[in-house]
Design an enzyme around this catalytic site. Structure first.
Site, mmCIF file in Angstrom:
data_model
loop_
_atom_site.group_PDB
_atom_site.id
_atom_site.type_symbol
_atom_site.label_atom_id
_atom_site.label_comp_id
_atom_site.label_asym_id
_atom_site.label_seq_id
_atom_site.Cartn_x
_atom_site.Cartn_y
_atom_site.Cartn_z
ATOM 1 N N THR A 40 0.482 -0.878 -0.307
ATOM 2 C CA THR A 40 -0.436 0.140 0.152
ATOM 3 C C THR A 40 0.595 0.940 0.228
ATOM 4 O OG1 THR A 40 -1.821 1.110 0.906
ATOM 5 C CG2 THR A 40 -0.358 0.229 3.251
ATOM 6 N N ALA A 76 -10.230 -0.460 -5.943
ATOM 7 C CA ALA A 76 -11.138 -1.192 -6.805
ATOM 8 C C ALA A 76 -11.332 -1.983 -6.635
ATOM 9 C CB ALA A 76 -9.830 -2.389 -7.156
ATOM 10 N N SER A 77 -12.328 -2.407 -5.562
ATOM 11 C CA SER A 77 -13.993 -2.989 -5.128
ATOM 12 C C SER A 77 -14.843 -1.863 -5.943
ATOM 13 C CB SER A 77 -13.949 -3.568 -4.033
ATOM 14 O OG SER A 77 -12.751 -4.264 -3.355
ATOM 15 N N HIS A 105 -10.566 -10.893 -8.239
ATOM 16 C CA HIS A 105 -9.349 -10.612 -6.868
ATOM 17 C C HIS A 105 -11.146 -11.594 -6.141
ATOM 18 C CE1 HIS A 105 -10.573 -7.616 -3.272
ATOM 19 N NE2 HIS A 105 -9.191 -8.275 -3.110
ATOM 20 N N ASP A 163 -9.429 -5.199 -14.351
ATOM 21 C CA ASP A 163 -8.602 -5.107 -12.750
ATOM 22 C C ASP A 163 -8.076 -5.406 -12.689
ATOM 23 O OD1 ASP A 163 -7.843 -4.444 -10.233
ATOM 24 O OD2 ASP A 163 -9.236 -6.511 -9.942
ATOM 25 N N ASN A 205 -5.086 1.017 -8.574
ATOM 26 C CA ASN A 205 -4.794 1.316 -7.282
ATOM 27 C C ASN A 205 -3.423 1.769 -6.997
ATOM 28 O OD1 ASN A 205 -7.372 0.516 -6.786
ATOM 29 N ND2 ASN A 205 -6.209 -1.252 -4.875
HETATM 30 C C1 LIG Z 1 -5.929 -5.704 -3.915
HETATM 31 C C2 LIG Z 1 -6.914 -5.877 -4.874
HETATM 32 C C3 LIG Z 1 -8.252 -5.523 -5.523
HETATM 33 C C4 LIG Z 1 -8.756 -5.204 -4.203
HETATM 34 O O1 LIG Z 1 -8.445 -3.767 -4.047
HETATM 35 P P1 LIG Z 1 -9.561 -2.323 -3.147
HETATM 36 O O2 LIG Z 1 -9.354 -1.200 -3.907
HETATM 37 O O3 LIG Z 1 -9.005 -2.798 -1.677
HETATM 38 O O4 LIG Z 1 -10.345 -2.660 -3.215
HETATM 39 C C5 LIG Z 1 -8.885 -5.654 -6.265
HETATM 40 N N1 LIG Z 1 -8.328 -6.835 -7.229
HETATM 41 C C6 LIG Z 1 -6.899 -7.394 -7.591
HETATM 42 C C7 LIG Z 1 -6.823 -7.843 -7.967
HETATM 43 C C8 LIG Z 1 -6.556 -6.817 -5.468
HETATM 44 O O5 LIG Z 1 -4.733 -6.844 -6.114
#
Ligand SMILES: *Cc1c(COP(=O)(O)O)cnc(C)c1O
Length: 476
Positions: free
Chosen positions: A82, A148-149, A191, A270, A299
């Protein structure tokens, strides 16, 4: 606290933060507290009269730090990274001070306008196809989501609305039952937030089996779609993953994008973790075919030195998101509507923080070259660990090391033995790792996370793995 007191307190806090991050290597990465540790350390009620700032400061070490998992310790190798950097921390200070809620343009024009430009800067750094960028003058554009969610859910809900409109037009006799017939797809490596988005959107989601490289491929997706169509279902959405969480595997975006176009599915990418690596030309082959996608998300708060929360999402035709979520009460209307994005239509909440400041500060104070150097250094550190693992015949690598993640296990040993190794490593408190399992094979994940990680830290981590391995193998 007034302005003068704030000046003094914030200097103390700044020193505390700089000391914390400078000396973080010396702290035990995983805390040793038990559940419920904190309540006895605090009074049962909030104070009637104000406490002193100095007492609050003192309680950070007494109450909070014993229960902190130090994500930015160079000994932290769990999950994925992070982001954390001084420029991003400074930007969040300013964002908190301005404290605007930028849901419409007029609610704080700079908040919207900087976001539009920063998502273009960032999209250019990643070399995203120009259709995604607002500067191209087309229908595309970027937005900062919290996570990302949320980006996956927003894409899925937009795709749902779009498909239901289409069905209503083409097959009006089916319109009443269409929502229940919608079905979306992701790989078995996608994920958990993808499955969860399906639950929230009230649609069926199918897991498409990945191949030997843990990649979702076109033919398998096609087969799943045809099967569902034969059942009378309506395929509408697919998520392609770049850098899946278990082993950082990559779906074949070109094949998936082609199948999505053939059947009229919305294709969302994603790239939560791996997207940051696209600032380096040498990794862009991993997103081959991205121009076929309808939306793309990664992210910066994972691997691009921006503190949580900052999830960048681009949509090729932003009107499809805006139309899906548009409600327009009088108190939110303004005269400039339509000339600029009103980001409230692009997301689930109404309120939004001034998060583009973090991107601005980080991109300016690192520059493209600084960001590339960060990614390349961390990938090199992963390869350093990989080399150590490969040299020891007791271990095996279970997935290609493409970016900053090394997946390994004790070869020819049971899942239970590998589980014990992981448990002992975490109990040792020197490093922190988490496991994953693919097709019944349990393995350990070593992720290069902290920007402070140096070659020496990787060597020390490997020494700790060797030590715990020797102890364990002696025992059994
Ligand atoms: C970390 C991750 C997520 C979730 O990320 P958030 O921002 O916490 O929702 C989704 N997809 C993948 C591939 C990830 O590595």
């Amino acid at each position: 606290m007034d302005g003068e007191q704030f000046r003094a307190a914030s200097r103390q806090m700044t020193d505390y933060i700089a000391d914390y991050l400078t000396n973080i290597r010396e702290r035990r990465v995983l805390p040793e507290v038990e559940p419920g540790y904190l309540r006895p350390l605090l009074p049962a009620q909030a104070p009637d009269t104000p406490d002193e700032w100095s007492d609050v400061m003192a309680d950070i070490e007494r109450v909070i730090m014993p229960g902190v998992t130090h994500w930015h310790s160079p000994h932290f190798h769990a999950y994925f990274p992070t982001g954390n950097s001084y420029p991003a921390i400074l930007a969040d200070m300013l964002s908190d001070a301005i404290g605007c809620i930028g849901f419409t343009w007029i609610s704080s024009p700079a908040c919207t306008e900087l976001e539009v430009v920063m998502l273009d800067w960032l999209g250019q750094l990643l070399d995203l196809p120009s259709q995604f960028l607002a500067a191209s003058g087309g229908k595309g554009g970027g937005v900062i989501q919290g996570t990302a969610s949320e980006a996956t859910l927003v894409a899925m809900l937009s795709a749902k609305t779009k498909m239901l409109k289409q069905v209503k037009k083409d097959k009006p006799y089916m319109a009443d039952n269409a929502a229940a017939a919608l079905v979306g797809y992701g790989s078995d490596q996608a994920h958990s937030s993808v499955e969860r988005a399906g639950m929230m959107a009230g649609v069926k989601m199918r897991q498409v089996a990945s191949d030997d490289n843990f990649a979702m491929r076109g033919p398998q997706l096609r087969e799943a779609i045809l099967k569902d169509k034969a059942l009378g279902l309506i395929p509408f959405f697919v998520v392609g993953t770049m850098g899946a969480t278990p082993a950082c595997s990559f779906d074949n975006l070109r094949e998936i994008g082609e199948v999505a176009q053939e059947f009229g599915l919305w294709c969302h990418v994603d790239a939560a973790y791996a997207g940051s690596a696209m600032v380096c030309e040498e990794f862009r082959y991993l997103m081959d075919g991205v121009e076929l996608a309808d939306s793309f998300n990664f992210n910066p708060h994972k691997w691009l030195l921006v503190n949580f929360d900052c999830s960048a999402m681009w949509i090729k035709d932003a009107s499809e998101v805006v139309e899906a979520f548009n409600v327009d009460p009088l108190y939110l209307k303004h005269e400039q509507q339509g000339q600029v994005p009103d980001y409230r239509h692009w997301q689930i909440p109404l309120g939004r923080r001034f998060r583009s400041l973090k991107l601005w500060f980080v991109m300016r104070l690192y520059g493209k070259h600084g960001l590339q150097a960060h990614i390349r250094k961390q990938v090199d550190l992963a390869h350093q660990f990989e080399t150590r693992v490969k040299k020891d015949p007791r271990f095996e690598i279970i997935a290609p090391v493409t970016l900053g993640l090394v997946c390994f296990r004790l070869k020819k040993r049971s899942n239970e033995v590998n589980e014990t190794l992981l448990k002992n490593l975490n109990a040792g408190g020197v490093i922190h790792l988490v496991p994953a399992k693919i097709k019944d094979t349990y393995f350990l994940r070593f992720a290069v996370c902290s920007r402070l990680t140096e070659p020496q830290d990787v060597d020390e981590a490997w020494q700790e793995v060797l030590k715990q391995t020797d102890l364990l193998l002696q025992e059994i």
